[in-house]
Design an enzyme around this catalytic site. Structure first.
Site, PDB file in Angstrom:
ATOM      1  N   ARG A 115      -3.319 -13.872   0.604  1.00  2.00           N
ATOM      2  CA  ARG A 115      -2.145 -13.060   0.274  1.00  2.00           C
ATOM      3  C   ARG A 115      -0.914 -13.864   0.668  1.00  2.00           C
ATOM      4  O   ARG A 115      -0.784 -14.272   1.824  1.00  2.00           O
ATOM      5  CB  ARG A 115      -2.174 -11.722   1.004  1.00  2.00           C
ATOM      6  CG  ARG A 115      -0.850 -10.977   0.916  1.00  2.00           C
ATOM      7  CD  ARG A 115      -0.943  -9.552   1.428  1.00  2.00           C
ATOM      8  NE  ARG A 115      -1.639  -8.697   0.475  1.00  2.00           N
ATOM      9  CZ  ARG A 115      -1.626  -7.362   0.528  1.00  2.00           C
ATOM     10  NH1 ARG A 115      -0.966  -6.736   1.478  1.00  2.00           N
ATOM     11  NH2 ARG A 115      -2.272  -6.653  -0.376  1.00  2.00           N
ATOM     12  N   HIS A 142      -1.273  -8.777  -8.633  1.00  2.55           N
ATOM     13  CA  HIS A 142      -2.163  -8.146  -7.644  1.00  2.55           C
ATOM     14  C   HIS A 142      -3.468  -7.832  -8.400  1.00  2.55           C
ATOM     15  O   HIS A 142      -3.768  -6.681  -8.707  1.00  2.55           O
ATOM     16  CB  HIS A 142      -1.477  -6.880  -7.109  1.00  2.55           C
ATOM     17  CG  HIS A 142      -2.012  -6.405  -5.787  1.00  2.55           C
ATOM     18  ND1 HIS A 142      -3.052  -7.019  -5.126  1.00  2.55           N
ATOM     19  CD2 HIS A 142      -1.637  -5.356  -5.000  1.00  2.55           C
ATOM     20  CE1 HIS A 142      -3.298  -6.380  -3.997  1.00  2.55           C
ATOM     21  NE2 HIS A 142      -2.454  -5.370  -3.898  1.00  2.55           N
ATOM     22  N   GLN A 145      -6.105  -5.199  -7.190  1.00  4.94           N
ATOM     23  CA  GLN A 145      -5.544  -3.848  -7.246  1.00  4.94           C
ATOM     24  C   GLN A 145      -5.594  -3.323  -8.678  1.00  4.94           C
ATOM     25  O   GLN A 145      -5.977  -2.172  -8.919  1.00  4.94           O
ATOM     26  CB  GLN A 145      -4.097  -3.855  -6.733  1.00  4.94           C
ATOM     27  CG  GLN A 145      -3.449  -2.488  -6.783  1.00  4.94           C
ATOM     28  CD  GLN A 145      -4.107  -1.502  -5.842  1.00  4.94           C
ATOM     29  OE1 GLN A 145      -4.166  -1.745  -4.646  1.00  4.94           O
ATOM     30  NE2 GLN A 145      -4.609  -0.392  -6.356  1.00  4.94           N
ATOM     31  N   ASP A 237       5.175   2.351  -7.656  1.00  2.22           N
ATOM     32  CA  ASP A 237       4.904   1.486  -6.513  1.00  2.22           C
ATOM     33  C   ASP A 237       6.128   1.582  -5.602  1.00  2.22           C
ATOM     34  O   ASP A 237       7.150   2.169  -6.009  1.00  2.22           O
ATOM     35  CB  ASP A 237       4.690   0.040  -7.018  1.00  2.22           C
ATOM     36  CG  ASP A 237       4.249  -0.927  -5.928  1.00  2.22           C
ATOM     37  OD1 ASP A 237       3.908  -0.472  -4.817  1.00  2.22           O
ATOM     38  OD2 ASP A 237       4.243  -2.147  -6.195  1.00  2.22           O
ATOM     39  N   CYS A 277      -0.660   2.283  -5.876  1.00  2.00           N
ATOM     40  CA  CYS A 277      -1.509   1.306  -5.177  1.00  2.00           C
ATOM     41  C   CYS A 277      -1.489   1.510  -3.666  1.00  2.00           C
ATOM     42  O   CYS A 277      -2.390   1.043  -2.974  1.00  2.00           O
ATOM     43  CB  CYS A 277      -1.106  -0.112  -5.551  1.00  2.00           C
ATOM     44  SG  CYS A 277       0.533  -0.590  -4.976  1.00  2.00           S
ATOM     45  N   ARG A 305     -10.943  -0.362  -4.723  1.00  4.12           N
ATOM     46  CA  ARG A 305     -10.683  -1.749  -4.315  1.00  4.12           C
ATOM     47  C   ARG A 305     -11.982  -2.391  -3.798  1.00  4.12           C
ATOM     48  O   ARG A 305     -12.281  -3.544  -4.092  1.00  4.12           O
ATOM     49  CB  ARG A 305      -9.633  -1.783  -3.184  1.00  4.12           C
ATOM     50  CG  ARG A 305      -8.234  -1.407  -3.599  1.00  4.12           C
ATOM     51  CD  ARG A 305      -7.634  -2.421  -4.536  1.00  4.12           C
ATOM     52  NE  ARG A 305      -7.643  -3.750  -3.974  1.00  4.12           N
ATOM     53  CZ  ARG A 305      -6.677  -4.262  -3.207  1.00  4.12           C
ATOM     54  NH1 ARG A 305      -5.607  -3.557  -2.935  1.00  4.12           N
ATOM     55  NH2 ARG A 305      -6.763  -5.511  -2.745  1.00  4.12           N
TER      56      ARG A 305
HETATM   57  N1  NVA Z   1       4.621  -4.162  -4.694  1.00  6.47           N
HETATM   58  C1  NVA Z   1       4.094  -3.976  -3.357  1.00  6.47           C
HETATM   59  C2  NVA Z   1       2.624  -3.764  -3.413  1.00  6.47           C
HETATM   60  C3  NVA Z   1       1.988  -3.489  -2.073  1.00  6.47           C
HETATM   61  C4  NVA Z   1       0.503  -3.358  -2.152  1.00  6.47           C
HETATM   62  C5  NVA Z   1       4.446  -5.181  -2.505  1.00  6.47           C
HETATM   63  O1  NVA Z   1       4.341  -6.300  -3.008  1.00  6.47           O
HETATM   64  O2  NVA Z   1       4.843  -5.005  -1.350  1.00  6.47           O
HETATM   65  N1   CP Z   2      -2.589  -1.763  -2.134  1.00  3.66           N
HETATM   66  C1   CP Z   2      -2.630  -2.737  -1.208  1.00  3.66           C
HETATM   67  O1   CP Z   2      -2.785  -3.919  -1.523  1.00  3.66           O
HETATM   68  O2   CP Z   2      -2.502  -2.315   0.065  1.00  3.66           O
HETATM   69  P1   CP Z   2      -2.370  -3.237   1.360  1.00  3.66           P
HETATM   70  O3   CP Z   2      -0.998  -3.887   1.329  1.00  3.66           O
HETATM   71  O4   CP Z   2      -2.518  -2.280   2.508  1.00  3.66           O
HETATM   72  O5   CP Z   2      -3.443  -4.275   1.353  1.00  3.66           O
END
Ligand code: NVA
Ligand code: CP
Length: 318
Positions: A115, A142, A145, A237, A277, A305
């Site tokens: 990540r 993502h 997801q 989101d 998500c 997931r």
């Molecule tokens: N768009 C959000 C998704 C979190 C799972 C982010 O990137 O923070």
């Molecule tokens: N939806 C998702 O990726 O959640 P986290 O940021 O908790 O991993």
């Protein structure tokens, strides 16, 4: 390889999962079919330990609850072991190059879950790793997801073709991922954002080209009411994604008219489902009555997931 609903595609072995743009509709459906089969055959899957003896590294530059835990559990359920690294406390935090990190980790583990804020970081890691790399979220995509979202849509609505998905909010990684999966699976995707936060034009253009091959469509608008009309799936989101916090106040102000509330849900079809998500901010991008209401499937979506990641790992590393 585990038993599946359909014949396994040998092309999946050794593949990285960086963006669903690189996967064919058949490959995506293969992962989703396996995920569904695994969900219904949990004990059989666990007893087979198809990844026994393998190790998978988890490398996170940003916070996570769902992704970290669901990958760790998925890896364990498949009989493999996970090795968790934190960016800041690894040598990456002191300036060691991604190239060297990728090459070193590839000597120890069979796959790397990563990540990172910038999509280019995951692409660079993939270029230099000699084992598959799995994108656990970047600013652009993502993929696991969106596979979980697609799985939930089929569970709830019976398929993907002709399904209208209306996404409201920020033109971020989830908006991009919806356009990509929608284009691949023949869904009608509408993205409603303030003009200032529209999704990347190159991904919109790519998705429109791909959708023309699958019978899907991509609509971009700044009108949330019009976007929601007749939707089968309503989704959103966080307004401010990880790494974008510098823009907090301006963004929250411009996003005000994009909150999904009960009145907005009435514009969608009566049997429409709500997805998010997570993490969610109740009272910001969605009201509590919607996310905690009967149309919300967010916890099934979160569970899925686990299954899509188990399917993805077993096809690529098994
Ligand atoms: N768009 C959000 C998704 C979190 C799972 C982010 O990137 O923070
Ligand atoms: N939806 C998702 O990726 O959640 P986290 O940021 O908790 O991993």
């Amino acid at each position: 390889m585990v038993e599946q609903l359909t014949v396994s595609l040998p092309a999946l072995k050794g593949r990285s999962v960086v963006s669903m743009m690189e996967w064919t509709p058949e490959e995506i459906k293969q992962i989703l079919n396996t995920a569904q089969w695994m969900k219904g055959n949990r004990e059989t899957v666990q007893s087979r330990r198809v990844l026994a003896g393998k190790h998978v590294a988890l490398l996170f530059e940003l916070p996570s609850t769902r992704t970290r835990v669901s990958f760790q559990v998925a890896i364990s359920m498949l009989g493999a072991e996970s090795v968790s690294l934190d960016w800041g406390s690894s040598q990456l935090g002191r300036g060691e190059s991604l190239e060297d990190t990728a090459r070193v980790l590839s000597r120890y583990v069979d796959g790397i879950v990563v990540r990172a804020h910038r999509h280019e970081t995951v692409q660079a890691l993939r270029r230099h790793a000699t084992v598959p790399v799995f994108n656990a979220l970047t600013d652009r995509a993502h993929p696991f997801q969106i596979l979980a979202d697609a799985m939930t849509i089929r569970e709830e609505l019976g398929g993907w073709s002709g399904i209208k998905v209306s996404y409201l909010g920020d033109g971020n990684n989830m908006a991009h991922s919806y356009m990509v999966i929608g284009a691949k699976l023949g869904m009608d995707i509408t993205i409603a954002t303030p003009i200032e936060y529209q999704p990347l034009p190159q991904i919109v253009e790519w998705a429109r080209g791909e959708a023309s091959l699958t019978g899907g469509s991509i609509t971009i608008t700044d009108n949330p009411e019009r976007a929601l009309f007749g939707a089968d799936v309503v989704t959103t989101d966080v307004f401010v994604s990880m790494g974008d916090e510098g823009d907090l106040d301006r963004k929250r102000h411009l996003m005000q008219g994009f909150q999904i509330n009960r009145n907005f849900m009435k514009l969608a079809k009566p049997q429409a489902i709500f997805l998010h998500c997570l993490p969610a901010h109740r009272g910001e991008e969605v009201t509590a009555e919607v996310i905690d209401g009967p149309q919300s499937k967010v916890f099934d979506q979160a569970e899925n997931r686990l299954w899509v990641q188990m399917a993805g790992l077993s096809h690529t590393l098994g």
